[in-house]
Every structure is written in C-alpha cells, then in structure tokens.
Design a protein around this motif. Structure first.
Motif, PDB file in Angstrom:
ATOM      1  N   LEU A  66      -1.675   5.751   2.920  1.00 47.47           N
ATOM      2  CA  LEU A  66      -0.956   6.574   1.952  1.00 47.47           C
ATOM      3  C   LEU A  66      -0.252   7.738   2.634  1.00 47.47           C
ATOM      4  CD1 LEU A  66      -3.420   6.732  -1.071  1.00 47.47           C
ATOM      5  CD2 LEU A  66      -1.112   5.791  -1.067  1.00 47.47           C
ATOM      6  N   ASP A  67      -0.960   8.378   3.573  1.00 44.62           N
ATOM      7  CA  ASP A  67      -0.386   9.530   4.257  1.00 44.62           C
ATOM      8  C   ASP A  67       0.808   9.134   5.117  1.00 44.62           C
ATOM      9  OD1 ASP A  67      -2.206  11.212   3.107  1.00 44.62           O
ATOM     10  OD2 ASP A  67      -3.602  11.201   4.803  1.00 44.62           O
ATOM     11  N   GLU A  68       0.652   8.006   5.788  1.00 44.33           N
ATOM     12  CA  GLU A  68       1.699   7.604   6.744  1.00 44.33           C
ATOM     13  C   GLU A  68       2.699   6.632   6.149  1.00 44.33           C
ATOM     14  OE1 GLU A  68      -0.393   6.045  10.092  1.00 44.33           O
ATOM     15  OE2 GLU A  68      -1.525   7.908  10.437  1.00 44.33           O
ATOM     16  N   GLN A  69       2.435   6.221   4.933  1.00 45.35           N
ATOM     17  CA  GLN A  69       3.280   5.219   4.271  1.00 45.35           C
ATOM     18  C   GLN A  69       3.533   4.000   5.150  1.00 45.35           C
ATOM     19  OE1 GLN A  69       6.527   6.443   1.812  1.00 45.35           O
ATOM     20  NE2 GLN A  69       5.743   8.524   1.631  1.00 45.35           N
ATOM     21  N   ALA A  70       2.487   3.586   5.810  1.00 43.09           N
ATOM     22  CA  ALA A  70       2.568   2.372   6.629  1.00 43.09           C
ATOM     23  C   ALA A  70       1.348   1.515   6.320  1.00 43.09           C
ATOM     24  CB  ALA A  70       2.590   2.740   8.105  1.00 43.09           C
ATOM     25  N   TYR A  71       1.545   0.243   6.124  1.00 48.10           N
ATOM     26  CA  TYR A  71       0.457  -0.631   5.695  1.00 48.10           C
ATOM     27  C   TYR A  71       0.165  -1.674   6.751  1.00 48.10           C
ATOM     28  CZ  TYR A  71       2.458   1.644   1.684  1.00 48.10           C
ATOM     29  OH  TYR A  71       2.971   2.593   0.850  1.00 48.10           O
ATOM     30  N   PRO A  72      -0.853  -1.404   7.526  1.00 39.89           N
ATOM     31  CA  PRO A  72      -1.126  -2.298   8.655  1.00 39.89           C
ATOM     32  C   PRO A  72      -1.869  -3.571   8.240  1.00 39.89           C
ATOM     33  CG  PRO A  72      -2.722  -0.534   8.590  1.00 39.89           C
ATOM     34  CD  PRO A  72      -1.843  -0.349   7.397  1.00 39.89           C
ATOM     35  N   GLY A  73      -1.647  -4.595   9.022  1.00 37.98           N
ATOM     36  CA  GLY A  73      -2.335  -5.886   8.967  1.00 37.98           C
ATOM     37  C   GLY A  73      -2.880  -6.363   7.647  1.00 37.98           C
ATOM     38  N   GLU A  74      -4.176  -6.344   7.558  1.00 32.44           N
ATOM     39  CA  GLU A  74      -4.910  -6.832   6.390  1.00 32.44           C
ATOM     40  C   GLU A  74      -4.405  -6.252   5.074  1.00 32.44           C
ATOM     41  OE1 GLU A  74      -9.500  -7.684   6.135  1.00 32.44           O
ATOM     42  OE2 GLU A  74      -9.110  -6.112   7.624  1.00 32.44           O
ATOM     43  N   LEU A  75      -4.151  -4.946   5.107  1.00 38.55           N
ATOM     44  CA  LEU A  75      -3.723  -4.254   3.899  1.00 38.55           C
ATOM     45  C   LEU A  75      -2.362  -4.750   3.449  1.00 38.55           C
ATOM     46  CD1 LEU A  75      -4.317  -2.087   1.838  1.00 38.55           C
ATOM     47  CD2 LEU A  75      -3.342  -0.394   3.393  1.00 38.55           C
ATOM     48  N   ASP A  76      -1.478  -4.946   4.399  1.00 35.49           N
ATOM     49  CA  ASP A  76      -0.146  -5.448   4.092  1.00 35.49           C
ATOM     50  C   ASP A  76      -0.226  -6.824   3.462  1.00 35.49           C
ATOM     51  OD1 ASP A  76       2.811  -5.158   4.394  1.00 35.49           O
ATOM     52  OD2 ASP A  76       2.509  -7.055   5.442  1.00 35.49           O
ATOM     53  N   GLU A  77      -1.113  -7.630   4.020  1.00 33.66           N
ATOM     54  CA  GLU A  77      -1.323  -8.989   3.505  1.00 33.66           C
ATOM     55  C   GLU A  77      -1.763  -8.954   2.048  1.00 33.66           C
ATOM     56  OE1 GLU A  77      -4.261 -12.413   4.903  1.00 33.66           O
ATOM     57  OE2 GLU A  77      -3.437 -11.248   6.581  1.00 33.66           O
ATOM     58  N   LEU A  78      -2.690  -8.030   1.796  1.00 38.22           N
ATOM     59  CA  LEU A  78      -3.217  -7.870   0.452  1.00 38.22           C
ATOM     60  C   LEU A  78      -2.129  -7.425  -0.521  1.00 38.22           C
ATOM     61  CD1 LEU A  78      -5.923  -7.917  -1.075  1.00 38.22           C
ATOM     62  CD2 LEU A  78      -6.069  -5.468  -0.676  1.00 38.22           C
ATOM     63  N   LEU A  79      -1.398  -6.407  -0.124  1.00 35.85           N
ATOM     64  CA  LEU A  79      -0.370  -5.867  -1.006  1.00 35.85           C
ATOM     65  C   LEU A  79       0.759  -6.866  -1.230  1.00 35.85           C
ATOM     66  CD1 LEU A  79      -0.237  -2.208   0.361  1.00 35.85           C
ATOM     67  CD2 LEU A  79      -1.125  -2.940  -1.845  1.00 35.85           C
ATOM     68  N   THR A 132       8.306  -4.915  -4.479  1.00 30.17           N
ATOM     69  CA  THR A 132       9.186  -3.971  -3.789  1.00 30.17           C
ATOM     70  C   THR A 132       8.371  -2.954  -3.002  1.00 30.17           C
ATOM     71  OG1 THR A 132       9.163  -2.377  -5.595  1.00 30.17           O
ATOM     72  CG2 THR A 132      10.788  -4.153  -5.719  1.00 30.17           C
ATOM     73  N   ASP A 133       9.064  -2.180  -2.164  1.00 32.00           N
ATOM     74  CA  ASP A 133       8.399  -1.129  -1.392  1.00 32.00           C
ATOM     75  C   ASP A 133       7.804  -0.074  -2.303  1.00 32.00           C
ATOM     76  OD1 ASP A 133       8.708  -2.202   1.042  1.00 32.00           O
ATOM     77  OD2 ASP A 133      10.183  -0.757   1.786  1.00 32.00           O
ATOM     78  N   ALA A 134       8.540   0.246  -3.372  1.00 31.96           N
ATOM     79  CA  ALA A 134       8.053   1.263  -4.309  1.00 31.96           C
ATOM     80  C   ALA A 134       6.753   0.803  -4.973  1.00 31.96           C
ATOM     81  CB  ALA A 134       9.106   1.546  -5.373  1.00 31.96           C
ATOM     82  N   SER A 135       6.738  -0.471  -5.390  1.00 34.74           N
ATOM     83  CA  SER A 135       5.529  -0.947  -6.063  1.00 34.74           C
ATOM     84  C   SER A 135       4.387  -1.080  -5.064  1.00 34.74           C
ATOM     85  CB  SER A 135       5.776  -2.263  -6.806  1.00 34.74           C
ATOM     86  OG  SER A 135       6.008  -3.309  -5.902  1.00 34.74           O
ATOM     87  N   ARG A 136       4.742  -1.341  -3.830  1.00 36.40           N
ATOM     88  CA  ARG A 136       3.720  -1.389  -2.788  1.00 36.40           C
ATOM     89  C   ARG A 136       3.013  -0.039  -2.653  1.00 36.40           C
ATOM     90  NH1 ARG A 136       3.964  -5.031   2.296  1.00 36.40           N
ATOM     91  NH2 ARG A 136       5.204  -6.153   0.769  1.00 36.40           N
ATOM     92  N   ALA A 137       3.800   1.010  -2.664  1.00 37.50           N
ATOM     93  CA  ALA A 137       3.232   2.359  -2.563  1.00 37.50           C
ATOM     94  C   ALA A 137       2.371   2.682  -3.779  1.00 37.50           C
ATOM     95  CB  ALA A 137       4.351   3.391  -2.430  1.00 37.50           C
ATOM     96  N   ARG A 138       2.867   2.325  -4.964  1.00 35.89           N
ATOM     97  CA  ARG A 138       2.109   2.602  -6.188  1.00 35.89           C
ATOM     98  C   ARG A 138       0.805   1.819  -6.209  1.00 35.89           C
ATOM     99  NH1 ARG A 138       7.164   2.712  -8.749  1.00 35.89           N
ATOM    100  NH2 ARG A 138       6.989   0.505  -9.247  1.00 35.89           N
ATOM    101  N   GLN A 139       0.875   0.566  -5.792  1.00 39.39           N
ATOM    102  CA  GLN A 139      -0.337  -0.243  -5.791  1.00 39.39           C
ATOM    103  C   GLN A 139      -1.352   0.248  -4.792  1.00 39.39           C
ATOM    104  OE1 GLN A 139       0.468  -4.457  -5.666  1.00 39.39           O
ATOM    105  NE2 GLN A 139       1.758  -4.307  -7.482  1.00 39.39           N
ATOM    106  N   CYS A 140      -0.835   0.717  -3.686  1.00 42.46           N
ATOM    107  CA  CYS A 140      -1.738   1.264  -2.680  1.00 42.46           C
ATOM    108  C   CYS A 140      -2.452   2.482  -3.258  1.00 42.46           C
ATOM    109  CB  CYS A 140      -0.938   1.648  -1.436  1.00 42.46           C
ATOM    110  SG  CYS A 140      -1.956   1.894   0.011  1.00 42.46           S
ATOM    111  N   ARG A 141      -1.718   3.271  -4.005  1.00 40.62           N
ATOM    112  CA  ARG A 141      -2.296   4.472  -4.621  1.00 40.62           C
ATOM    113  C   ARG A 141      -3.387   4.121  -5.638  1.00 40.62           C
ATOM    114  NH1 ARG A 141      -1.246   6.845  -9.422  1.00 40.62           N
ATOM    115  NH2 ARG A 141      -1.858   9.027  -9.671  1.00 40.62           N
ATOM    116  N   VAL A 142      -3.128   3.183  -6.557  1.00 34.51           N
ATOM    117  CA  VAL A 142      -4.164   2.848  -7.542  1.00 34.51           C
ATOM    118  C   VAL A 142      -5.353   2.177  -6.878  1.00 34.51           C
ATOM    119  CG1 VAL A 142      -2.834   2.734  -9.679  1.00 34.51           C
ATOM    120  CG2 VAL A 142      -2.996   0.697  -8.227  1.00 34.51           C
ATOM    121  N   PHE A 143      -5.065   1.409  -5.878  1.00 37.79           N
ATOM    122  CA  PHE A 143      -6.129   0.772  -5.120  1.00 37.79           C
ATOM    123  C   PHE A 143      -7.054   1.864  -4.562  1.00 37.79           C
ATOM    124  CE2 PHE A 143      -6.828  -2.502  -1.453  1.00 37.79           C
ATOM    125  CZ  PHE A 143      -8.134  -2.643  -1.859  1.00 37.79           C
TER     126      PHE A 143
END
Lengths: 201, 201
Positions: free
Chosen positions: B144-157, B163-174
DNA sequence: TCAGACATGTAAGTCGTTACATGATTCA
DNA sequence: TGAATCATGTAACGACTTACATGTCTGA
C-alpha cells in the motif's frame, strides 16, 4: 462420526449443574449465555430425547396439578463422564462467516459513501450492544466485590448453582464471558474507527 | 423468504468483479477471504446453477483442449442490480456459538487447572494465527505504501482486479479486513491473559 | 376474563458439510 | 510414469430454523 453435536453437549453441561426441564434450559441460555450461545426448542426437545436414548440423561415426571405433563432431566454418572470427555476434546476451530466483512470487502468498487454508511451503521449497532454489556458488567463486578447477589442476579444463579461456593464461581465465569464479549466488541469498534479515519484517498 | 442465501450473494459479489469459474471462486475464497469467509464445492456449483436459473448469471463455455468442459460465469446487469440490492439490505446479526466460551462457562465447577489448560491451549492456537496474520499484514502495508504489488500478491489481485485503480482499492480492503482479524484476535488474547491472571481465589 | 408466561412438542424446509466420482493437464 | 493441481459435479447426511399446534397456570 462425532462431528458436531454442539447442542447435545451444551445441554449435558447445563444439566450437570442442576436438573432442569427443556423450558428451563431455553430460559437459561437466553438470559445468561446469549452473548456467546443460543438454542431453540426445535433442537432442545429432540436432543433431550436423544440423551435419554443414549442413557446420558434420565427423564423424570414432575408433579403437575393439571393434565399437562412436566419433566425434569437428571444426569447420571454416565452422562457426567461423557460431558467430561467432551470438555477435554480439543475445541474445533469455528468456521467463520462474517457478513459485514464480506459486504465491506465486496463493496470496495462502490463510492466511498456506501462503505462509510455500511461501517457507520454497524458501528452504531455494535455500540448499542456494548452499552448493554457494560451495564451487566457493572452489576456483576459489584456482586463479585461484595459477594452479594441482588434480585435478578440471585434468581439467575439459583437456576444453576447448588451451593454458595458454586454461586461465586458461576458469578465469576459469567462475568468473564461478558468481559470477552466486551473486549471483542471494543475491538470491532476500534476497527470501524480505523476504517472511517483512513478513507480511500 | 429471502432468509439466508449467503453463498448466493457472496458468489454474485465475486463475479461482479470479474468472470470466474467455480474453481476460481473456491481458490479465491480460500486464499484471500479465509479470515472471514469460506465456501465449499458442494455449495458453489449448485449455487452457480441457481444463479443461472434466476438469470442473475450466465454460463459460458471456455475453450478446452480435451473433453473436459470448463465454464466461466458472467454477471449481467440484472445480477449486478440484485447484488447491489443485497448490499444495501441491513446486515443480519449473526447467531453466535462460541465453543470456547461455552466450555469455559460450563467447566467452572472443575478444578482450576482444567480451566487454565483450556484457556492456555486456546491462547497458543490464537497466537499462532496472529503471527500468520501479522506476516500478511506487513506485506500488504508495504504494498500500500509503495503502490507496488510483488509476486504472490499481484497474482492474487489479478484474479479479481481489472484496472490499476481497482487493484489499489482491493489491496486496501484486503488489508483492512486483515486488520479486523488482527484486532479481534488481539482482543481474545488479552481476554485470555485477563482470565489467567485472576484465577479463582 | 384475558394477557402473558409456563410448558412440550412436531413438521417442513433450508443450509451446509463430507465424501465420493470422474477425468484432464502439467511438470518433475 | 506418477503426483499434484486443475476442474466439475452429486448424494447422503446432519444441523439448524421457523412455524405451527396444543394446552395450563397466574395474576392484574
């Protein structure tokens, strides 16, 4: 096999305190265990029959003035042993299904007002429950400190406690399960605040 | 009517993010929602059929090399509306059945060692879960801080986010649902400590 | 006399889990 | 070639809820 039978052992445990009728059990659960347990008649009466079939409880007639039958269930040594065995089994990790969390999770692509309302409503509802719990907590805290059980509380404890010592112990666990309920609700409220304070940027 | 149908709307909500197969749904629930939700195949496949019957979802063949059929479920406007309506319904207060609390409550007439073991075991088990949650929390916090989604997390998202925006939002609710899990477990641990520190006098 | 608590139960239906059955694909 | 994962389903059972049915007793 085995698997669930939650109701069975919950009832067995209550009967191990004092002989009771199905109606008593329902009343007790609703009044003293409602912050962590519940049962309904559709489960209670068949389960009592089941316990009798398995010889873990015995059914006795209560003298009744009219034609309406009244029963009381006692628990023999066999039932007491079964209950003890169950107590010593490891507790199964409960399957969670948290509807608020689900809605919160699934609504992340909606406008943030929606989520704010969702959390706000939930917060208000949880807070109302907390107030109730706190009121009971104060009564119990006082009773524990002064070792005196006034009115309502005494009535409740007399449903299950046979001796003064068990009355004190039961009052203590009653208080502690309430403390658990309070702590969990406080955690939920704190979470709501965390969410509301850091909305989607 | 209406009543439950938890599975139905959980699935509908997931499909509203992205078309998925029954298998995808199971995988997603197990990997990302497991701290507050679960489903099993015995519910998922029949419920998908039900959604199709009610025209809330449509079933499409996925090209498959062999004879084995593969399907993907899409959600039309009608389904999206049904989901939105459900989201706006008030959440039903869940029926609690806490086995640990029950055992603790029912065992108050036993020796205090028994209760201490009961709580001690539970504490250890909850603490283990907390460690897992904290590990995930750290990963998500960083993402969330770096707005970068590495490996496993990216796969999940990428299973759900378009979209990138929804990726950020989903990461936040997660992250936030995990925070909820953490707070509740911390409350439980604190409660265990409270109980262990003030044993029966 | 009438409402509300006391008291016991059943039937129907829903919800959910578990275990089973089947077969394809991938990769070591 | 064999294990793991992908993938879809069903059947049987068990748990739980809801609504109904019935009747008594007590006190305002």
């Amino acid at each position: 096999m085995a698997a669930k039978q939650k109701t069975k052992f919950a009832i067995l445990g209550l009967l191990s305190w004092k002989p009771m009728s199905g109606y008593d059990i329902k009343k007790l659960v609703d009044s003293a265990l409602s912050h962590f347990w519940h049962e309904n008649y559709g489960q209670i009466y068949p389960t009592l029959e089941l316990l009798v079939d398995e010889k873990l409880a015995s059914k006795r007639d209560l003298p009744s003035t009219g034609k309406r039958k009244r029963f009381q269930y006692h628990i023999p040594r066999r039932g007491r042993r079964a209950f003890r065995d169950w107590l010593e089994e490891p507790i199964e990790t409960p399957v969670v299904r948290n509807q608020l969390q689900l809605k919160f999770f699934l609504s992340c692509d909606f406008d943030s007002d929606f989520q704010a309302k969702l959390i706000g409503d939930y917060r208000a509802q949880q807070d109302a429950v907390l107030q109730e719990y706190r009121a009971s907590e104060a009564v119990l805290r006082k009773a524990l400190d002064e070792q005196a059980y006034p009115g309502e509380l005494d009535e409740l404890l007399s449903m299950t406690a046979k001796t003064d010592a068990s009355r004190a112990r039961q009052c203590r666990v009653f208080y502690l399960t309430l403390r658990h309920g309070i702590r969990v609700i406080e955690a939920r409220l704190a979470w709501c605040d965390e969410v509301l304070q850091c909305p989607i940027e």
